[in-house]
Design an enzyme around this catalytic site. Structure first.
Site, PDB file in Angstrom:
ATOM      1  N   TYR A  29      11.896  -4.493  -6.623  1.00 39.09           N
ATOM      2  CA  TYR A  29      10.752  -4.352  -7.515  1.00 39.09           C
ATOM      3  C   TYR A  29       9.771  -3.262  -7.128  1.00 39.09           C
ATOM      4  CZ  TYR A  29       6.116  -5.483  -9.419  1.00 39.09           C
ATOM      5  OH  TYR A  29       4.886  -5.401 -10.008  1.00 39.09           O
TER       6      TYR A  29
ATOM      7  N   CYS B 143      12.362  -3.872   4.079  1.00 35.41           N
ATOM      8  CA  CYS B 143      12.076  -4.884   3.062  1.00 35.41           C
ATOM      9  C   CYS B 143      12.981  -4.671   1.849  1.00 35.41           C
ATOM     10  CB  CYS B 143      10.613  -4.739   2.638  1.00 35.41           C
ATOM     11  SG  CYS B 143      10.188  -5.614   1.135  1.00 35.41           S
TER      12      CYS B 143
ATOM     13  N   CYS C 212       5.701 -13.664   1.773  1.00 38.28           N
ATOM     14  CA  CYS C 212       5.892 -12.508   2.654  1.00 38.28           C
ATOM     15  C   CYS C 212       4.726 -12.423   3.632  1.00 38.28           C
ATOM     16  CB  CYS C 212       5.948 -11.228   1.823  1.00 38.28           C
ATOM     17  SG  CYS C 212       6.137  -9.761   2.852  1.00 38.28           S
TER      18      CYS C 212
ATOM     19  N   GLY D 134      -0.402   0.566  -5.057  1.00 38.81           N
ATOM     20  CA  GLY D 134      -1.728  -0.017  -4.860  1.00 38.81           C
ATOM     21  C   GLY D 134      -2.732   0.558  -5.828  1.00 38.81           C
TER      22      GLY D 134
ATOM     23  N   ASP E  81      15.093  -9.531 -15.922  1.00 37.13           N
ATOM     24  CA  ASP E  81      13.896  -9.143 -15.157  1.00 37.13           C
ATOM     25  C   ASP E  81      14.277  -9.085 -13.674  1.00 37.13           C
ATOM     26  OD1 ASP E  81      11.347  -8.318 -14.655  1.00 37.13           O
ATOM     27  OD2 ASP E  81      10.361 -10.155 -15.312  1.00 37.13           O
ATOM     28  N   ASP E  82      13.409  -8.443 -12.880  1.00 34.90           N
ATOM     29  CA  ASP E  82      13.752  -8.251 -11.470  1.00 34.90           C
ATOM     30  C   ASP E  82      13.514  -9.498 -10.641  1.00 34.90           C
ATOM     31  OD1 ASP E  82      10.831  -7.266 -11.941  1.00 34.90           O
ATOM     32  OD2 ASP E  82      10.943  -7.819  -9.830  1.00 34.90           O
TER      33      ASP E  82
ATOM     34  N   ASN F 287       0.305   0.892   5.945  1.00 35.05           N
ATOM     35  CA  ASN F 287       1.041   0.074   4.980  1.00 35.05           C
ATOM     36  C   ASN F 287       1.793  -0.985   5.776  1.00 35.05           C
ATOM     37  OD1 ASN F 287       3.958   0.638   2.817  1.00 35.05           O
ATOM     38  ND2 ASN F 287       2.488  -1.015   2.831  1.00 35.05           N
ATOM     39  N   GLY F 288       1.499  -2.242   5.485  1.00 33.78           N
ATOM     40  CA  GLY F 288       2.167  -3.324   6.209  1.00 33.78           C
ATOM     41  C   GLY F 288       1.187  -4.409   6.551  1.00 33.78           C
TER      42      GLY F 288
ATOM     43  N   CYS G 257      15.029  -7.006   5.804  1.00 33.13           N
ATOM     44  CA  CYS G 257      14.277  -8.252   5.785  1.00 33.13           C
ATOM     45  C   CYS G 257      14.443  -8.826   4.391  1.00 33.13           C
ATOM     46  CB  CYS G 257      12.795  -8.003   6.074  1.00 33.13           C
ATOM     47  SG  CYS G 257      11.820  -9.528   5.868  1.00 33.13           S
TER      48      CYS G 257
ATOM     49  N   CYS H  88       0.853  -1.179   0.000  1.00 29.35           N
ATOM     50  CA  CYS H  88       0.000   0.000   0.000  1.00 29.35           C
ATOM     51  C   CYS H  88       0.891   1.231   0.000  1.00 29.35           C
ATOM     52  CB  CYS H  88      -0.867   0.039   1.260  1.00 29.35           C
ATOM     53  SG  CYS H  88      -2.037  -1.322   1.353  1.00 29.35           S
TER      54      CYS H  88
HETATM   55  P1  AMP Z   1       5.391 -14.408 -12.509  1.00 27.25           P
HETATM   56  O1  AMP Z   1       4.763 -14.575 -13.844  1.00 27.25           O
HETATM   57  O2  AMP Z   1       4.451 -14.787 -11.390  1.00 27.25           O
HETATM   58  O3  AMP Z   1       6.739 -15.091 -12.398  1.00 27.25           O
HETATM   59  O4  AMP Z   1       5.616 -12.833 -12.332  1.00 27.25           O
HETATM   60  C1  AMP Z   1       6.882 -12.269 -12.250  1.00 27.25           C
HETATM   61  C2  AMP Z   1       6.799 -10.785 -12.505  1.00 27.25           C
HETATM   62  O5  AMP Z   1       5.907 -10.152 -11.595  1.00 27.25           O
HETATM   63  C3  AMP Z   1       8.148 -10.143 -12.350  1.00 27.25           C
HETATM   64  O6  AMP Z   1       8.496  -9.674 -13.616  1.00 27.25           O
HETATM   65  C4  AMP Z   1       7.977  -8.986 -11.394  1.00 27.25           C
HETATM   66  O7  AMP Z   1       8.303  -7.773 -12.044  1.00 27.25           O
HETATM   67  C5  AMP Z   1       6.524  -8.987 -11.019  1.00 27.25           C
HETATM   68  N1  AMP Z   1       6.337  -9.110  -9.561  1.00 27.25           N
HETATM   69  C6  AMP Z   1       7.193  -9.550  -8.633  1.00 27.25           C
HETATM   70  N2  AMP Z   1       6.625  -9.563  -7.395  1.00 27.25           N
HETATM   71  C7  AMP Z   1       5.374  -9.102  -7.552  1.00 27.25           C
HETATM   72  C8  AMP Z   1       4.285  -8.871  -6.670  1.00 27.25           C
HETATM   73  N3  AMP Z   1       4.394  -9.124  -5.354  1.00 27.25           N
HETATM   74  N4  AMP Z   1       3.132  -8.397  -7.185  1.00 27.25           N
HETATM   75  C9  AMP Z   1       3.020  -8.140  -8.492  1.00 27.25           C
HETATM   76  N5  AMP Z   1       4.019  -8.341  -9.388  1.00 27.25           N
HETATM   77  C10 AMP Z   1       5.171  -8.833  -8.932  1.00 27.25           C
END
Ligand code: AMP
Length: 471
Positions: A248, A242, A388, A28, A351-352, A102-103, A445, A2
């Site tokens: 991300y 976090c 998480c 959000g 990708d992240d 938020n949390g 964390c 959030c």
């Molecule tokens: P997936 O298809 O489930 O592997 O989605 C991975 C992608 O979702 C990554 O490219 C991240 O940029 C993005 N992502 C990572 N964590 C979250 C999250 N908690 N909520 C929404 N998107 C996320």
């Protein structure tokens, strides 16, 4: 996940909160709300959807006064309901209070059961309401002591901004899981600046405000007609910010805990290039989240950077699926390859993170169909293996692909030529864990990557349920 925002001492408090929430929209998209005060009563408007849709001008005009707080709530499957929208506002024996959170409290169920046994009746299924009930139930004389008293019982993650008719109060839990910072903005014709609180300092830029400082883990800040006062009523801080905020979640133009999110992501990319080098022709980010890390990877490896995938920014929450099934439709709606940049090339895709693995799998197919000869995937964080419990919306362990598959199994599943993740040591090195920033020592964390949870949680509550009870 959030975003929270607040401003005290400004004639356009609600309008600036509206703008601040726009800058926090990435935190959000499910619902948005603002509560304001003119010193006599609280005014509230909340709704489902994006900030722009929730606040037409006529609604904003009803939010009177010189102080306001706001909230944007993350979209989750199932828990999406107006009664969980924030801020929450209540009248109780000693006045009115509104709260934006938020949390995620990790002992919300236990606290709620205790309160219900004493006769409390809950209107929402959100953990935030537990805090409101505890504040109302405190016997302390002034509101800041009642808040501190209530939070003695709360465990887990909470960055809060509260509003009464006379005060705005900001609090961060002793671990500081979620970010929170202070700002100020000059008000024409007023000798003292208005004071702001926000999840991320980028929201200050949009309203012409200055970043002043982070609110420290365990700090409670009272803002009222007498100025700004800070106390530490919640015990010794143990910073556990976090780390996923850097990976991300936060905006890349934010500075959190003294570190530029963009620069950290770029450093993750450079480190990734050192840990997992590869011979290739082009580095391509998955936009937008993979862009800074891809720039870092390209810089360190010497492989040219290209925007080989284009992202549509106009994908709404609902869309009409074509009758005839089109393979990879969902992902096509969001991404499309620039085929001439990829044809015949050995591509490094950055990708992240990989959560379920579905997105990157479809992207690889797309890049191969565009004619790439090899697709090497590099991820700028370690494998996401644990859910998480502190406020990020993650699926259950079963759905996290890395919790039950090796890197080689994931590589095969997503169809990559090779796959490499940033190591946990590499990641924590680039956020300067354990280094001093003034009198504050950075701590993080990283439970989603390591399973080392800093605060215990009631493990009979699966994360899906926690999501329902409101993050
Ligand atoms: P997936 O298809 O489930 O592997 O989605 C991975 C992608 O979702 C990554 O490219 C991240 O940029 C993005 N992502 C990572 N964590 C979250 C999250 N908690 N909520 C929404 N998107 C996320």
């Amino acid at each position: 996940m959030c975003g929270i925002f607040g401003i005290f001492g400004h004639p356009e408090a609600a309008n600036l909160t509206y703008l601040g929430l726009h800058a926090l929209q990435h935190r959000g998209q499910e619902s948005a709300g603002i509560v304001s005060t003119d010193g006599t009563q609280l005014y509230m408007h909340r709704g489902m959807g994006h900030v722009h849709d929730v606040f037409p001008e006529r609604e904003l005009a009803t939010l009177l006064g010189t102080a306001a707080i706001g909230h944007v709530r993350y979209s989750t499957a199932g828990g999406s309901h107006i009664r969980n929208a924030q801020p929450l506002a209540v009248d109780y024996a000693r006045g009115s209070v509104a709260l934006a959170h938020n949390g995620n409290l990790t002992n919300a169920r236990e606290l709620r059961e205790r309160l219900e046994a004493r006769g409390s009746i809950f209107q929402t299924n959100s953990d935030t309401e537990v805090i409101v009930h505890m504040i109302a139930g405190s016997t302390q004389r002034n509101v800041e002591d009642r808040i501190a008293d209530a939070l003695q019982h709360a465990r887990g993650a909470y960055s809060l901004v509260l509003l009464t008719e006379e005060q705005m109060i900001a609090v961060r839990d002793p671990h500081g899981f979620r970010p929170l910072c202070l700002g100020e903005v000059d008000v024409p014709g007023q000798s003292h600046p208005a004071v702001l609180v926000a999840s991320e300092g980028t929201s200050f830029d949009l309203v012409g405000a200055r970043f002043v400082r982070e609110i420290r883990p365990g700090e409670l800040v009272v803002i009222d007609g007498k100025g700004v006062r800070s106390t530490r009523p919640l015990g010794e801080p143990t910073p556990k910010l976090c780390v996923f905020e850097y990976v991300y979640f936060a905006r890349p133009d934010s500075v959190i805990d003294g570190l530029s999110v963009y620069e950290v992501r770029k450093a993750f990319g450079r480190r990734l290039a050192e840990e997992h080098p590869v011979e290739a022709d082009v580095v391509v980010p998955v936009p937008d989240s993979g862009v800074p890390a891809a720039k870092g990877y390209a810089d360190r490896s010497g492989i040219p950077f290209e925007m080989g995938l284009i992202r549509s920014h106009y994908v709404g929450r609902t869309f009409i699926e074509p009758q005839q099934s089109i393979r990879h439709f969902g992902v096509r709606l969001k991404f499309n390859p620039v085929a001439p940049l990829l044809r015949g090339k050995r591509v490094v895709v950055i990708d992240d993170s990989i959560v379920r693995g579905t997105t990157v799998r479809k992207i690889i197919t797309m890049i191969k169909n565009a004619g790439a000869s090899e697709v090497h995937v590099r991820i700028s964080s370690p494998p996401t293996t644990w859910p998480c419990y502190y406020g990020i919306d993650t699926p259950t362990r079963r759905e996290l692909i890395a919790s039950s598959h090796s890197v080689e199994e994931i590589r095969k599943y997503i169809g990559a030529t090779s796959l490499g993740y940033l190591s946990a040591e590499g990641m924590l090195g680039e956020v300067h864990e354990d280094e001093k920033d003034g009198d504050h020592v950075r701590g993080f964390c990283h439970a989603c990557f390591t399973g080392e949870y800093p605060v215990p949680f009631d493990d009979s509550v699966p994360p899906r349920l926690l999501r329902l009870v409101g993050v």
